[in-house]
Design an enzyme around this catalytic site. Structure first.
Site, short mmCIF file in Angstrom:
data_model
loop_
_atom_site.label_atom_id
_atom_site.label_comp_id
_atom_site.label_asym_id
_atom_site.label_seq_id
_atom_site.Cartn_x
_atom_site.Cartn_y
_atom_site.Cartn_z
N GLU A 147 2.46 2.87 -2.01
CA GLU A 147 1.65 2.53 -1.03
C GLU A 147 0.87 3.70 0.57
O GLU A 147 0.84 3.36 1.19
CB GLU A 147 1.38 1.13 -0.63
CG GLU A 147 1.88 0.25 -1.59
CD GLU A 147 1.79 -1.09 -1.22
OE1 GLU A 147 2.29 -1.34 -0.22
OE2 GLU A 147 1.94 -2.02 -2.24
N GLU B 142 2.68 -2.84 -9.35
CA GLU B 142 2.80 -4.33 -8.39
C GLU B 142 2.28 -5.61 -8.84
O GLU B 142 1.11 -3.98 -8.35
CB GLU B 142 3.25 -3.82 -7.05
CG GLU B 142 4.93 -3.34 -6.73
CD GLU B 142 4.20 -3.20 -5.34
OE1 GLU B 142 4.22 -3.54 -3.96
OE2 GLU B 142 5.31 -1.31 -4.40
#
Length: 549
Positions: free
Chosen positions: A179, A326
């Site tokens: 991320e 995720e």
């Protein structure tokens, strides 16, 4: 290209459903390809290990991904000795020690799974900024010396090949960071600095062996605005979701994916897989600066992955795998929906919808042994896991077990579930669910207490599941398991006890028994070879039907 393959298929046994001969199609088990965990160091804990071994055995997880491989608590990279007696003695050159990592990876492989390697975060002595995120103080910055980062990655990969063999390591996936669009938490640099990190990392790994699989950019969520368009996240930009009358009518797109592939294509850099996260939520900032949590509609994951598949197919990397590294109902480790029956039904529906759209959709996470915000408060605190810290099975655990029992050939697909066949054994199995129709436009939003989730139990009518399955062996037995409000609902039983923060041993044993007390019965195929399935499913129920003999 997929992570695994099925060997020695058995020919179609001419199964008929509702009087019609079935046309088979593949059903990839996208739900079990990979699962998430918190950080590498937690995998040294006995409870983490016990729960992981059970999750692999029961749910079939093939890979596991976690943060913190290079964090200080794994002691991989050191520029000083750190003896604890006076100032650290500087070393002539960096030292690489893999004893902690070896313990983790040895255990994962011994369980029959493999690491999906997330390369990060930055060791303190190599970081330009420290303790940027999490209770455990992850250092999420560009390296102060790219040459030393490249050497760290190279030495690490070479160590794994020496320990586990090249053929084994070629089956792993190497994801560069996590991320990086979330500045300054998971990355303190710019978008281009992340792309440069990818360039140096993929070049280093391919220099060790060109067949090793590397990808990125591991970005978070989809958004419908320009907050991530520039070099760093722009919180002053208009967050359209914060003020939109209908957030689901907005044009949601993945973050950095197209820029990443274009940047790599211009430099002739390899991308073996594209990775991102597709939580069906958004954390936006309103005009007054207040954060607003947005929940999208139930089909948001399907629509996002359909778009992502199209983008990759039309890119310079059409053969790249797609890994959602995720995914869950929300990205909050304090969302009490994660503990509930409602989450189990939601993920069952979404996984069956999206089975052919990605190579893996990694549920975040398999366990509540997860310390990004410190340990949870109480046995059911909204943690991501499919089991709680004590290993008590949540409804989501049973959802994964039911999905894993499905075959790899799809015989029937309906809005309420599927019937499948195993190409290796010809065994027939099915999963059906009752996700209330009036929730399709809402999704299931986050809740800050378990009590607040309970109102969903009143949503929707029961649903009758009726199918005839022909072409079966007379006398064959099918086992039926049903997960619903009254069966397998451990968090509700905990609520009934008064929600104790520190349950007694007797209370914990009771909750564990409730967690595994699904409604179970058997059906026998009559002499006609036709199994008539006729079951009334309560709202939010999930049902497994599997051939046992």
């Amino acid at each position: 290209m997929t992570i695994d393959s099925v060997d020695s298929p058995v020919p179609n046994s001419a199964v008929r459903i509702d009087g019609k001969l079935c046309d088979e199609s593949p059903l990839p088990h996208v739900w079990s390809r990979c699962v998430g965990a918190g950080r590498a160091n937690e995998a040294l804990r006995a409870d983490w290990r016990q729960q992981f071994a059970e999750a692999v055995a029961a749910c079939g997880f093939e890979y596991v991904r976690f943060h913190g491989l290079f964090h200080d608590d794994m002691f991989v990279y050191r520029e000083s000795y750190g003896g604890g007696f006076g100032p650290d003695a500087p070393l002539a050159s960096p030292v690489y020690t893999f004893s902690y990592v070896d313990k983790v990876f040895d255990f994962i492989l011994d369980c029959g799974a493999r690491p999906f390697v997330e390369l990060g975060f930055m060791p303190r002595e190599l970081a330009t900024a420290t303790e940027t995120v999490f209770w455990w103080g992850a250092h999420c910055s560009p390296p102060k010396d790219m040459t030393r980062w490249v050497e760290l990655v190279t030495r690490t990969v070479e160590h794994w090949i020496g320990r586990y063999g090249l053929d084994e390591v070629r089956r792993w996936r190497f994801e560069v960071w996590n991320e990086p669009n979330l500045v300054p938490h998971f990355w303190t640099g710019t978008k281009t600095e992340y792309f440069e990190l990818y360039e140096h990392t993929v070049t280093a790994i391919k220099g060790v062996d060109p067949e090793l699989k590397v990808g990125g950019p591991a970005t978070s969520v989809f958004v419908p605005d320009d907050r991530y368009k520039g070099e760093v996240e722009d919180r002053s930009a208009t967050h359209e979701t914060a003020a939109a009358a209908d957030v689901d009518a907005l044009d949601w797109r993945p973050v950095w994916i197209e820029d990443f592939m274009a940047w790599c294509a211009e430099r002739d850099l390899p991308i073996d897989f594209v990775s991102t996260h597709t939580y069906p939520t958004d954390f936006a900032f309103a005009a007054d600066g207040e954060a607003v949590q947005i929940t999208r509609y139930a089909d948001a994951t399907f629509d996002d992955l359909t778009l992502l598949r199209t983008i990759v197919d039309n890119s310079a990397y059409p053969d790249a795998e797609i890994h959602i590294t995720e995914w869950s109902t929300s990205p909050s480790s304090r969302d009490f929906i994660h503990d509930t029956l409602f989450a189990a039904t939601f993920i069952t529906r979404a996984y069956l919808q999206c089975a052919t759209l990605a190579d893996s959709i990694s549920y975040w996470t398999f366990t509540d042994v997860f310390e990004e915000g410190g340990a949870g408060i109480g046995p059911f605190h909204g943690g991501f896991g499919i089991v709680n810290e004590n290993g008590i099975h949540k409804p989501t655990f049973h959802a994964f077990r039911m999905l894993e029992r499905l075959g790899d050939r799809l015989l029937l697909s309906t809005p309420e579930g599927v019937v499948t066949r195993d190409s290796r054994t010809s065994a027939v199995s099915a999963v059906f669910f009752n996700y209330p129709d009036d929730m399709a436009l809402k999704g299931i939003r986050s809740h800050s207490s378990y009590a607040a989730t309970r109102a969903l139990a009143e949503t929707g009518p029961s649903r009758r599941i009726r199918h005839s399955i022909g072409g079966l062996e007379p006398g064959a037995t099918f086992l039926v398991e049903i997960l619903d409000w009254e069966h397998g609902n451990a968090a509700e039983a905990w609520y009934g006890l008064g929600s104790p923060l520190n349950p007694s041993r007797a209370e914990s044993e009771h909750l564990s028994e409730v967690a595994d007390s699904l409604l179970r019965f058997a059906l026998t195929v009559p002499g006609t070879g036709v199994l008539d399935l006729d079951v009334e499913l309560a709202p939010w129920a999930v049902m497994s039907v599997r051939q046992s003999g």
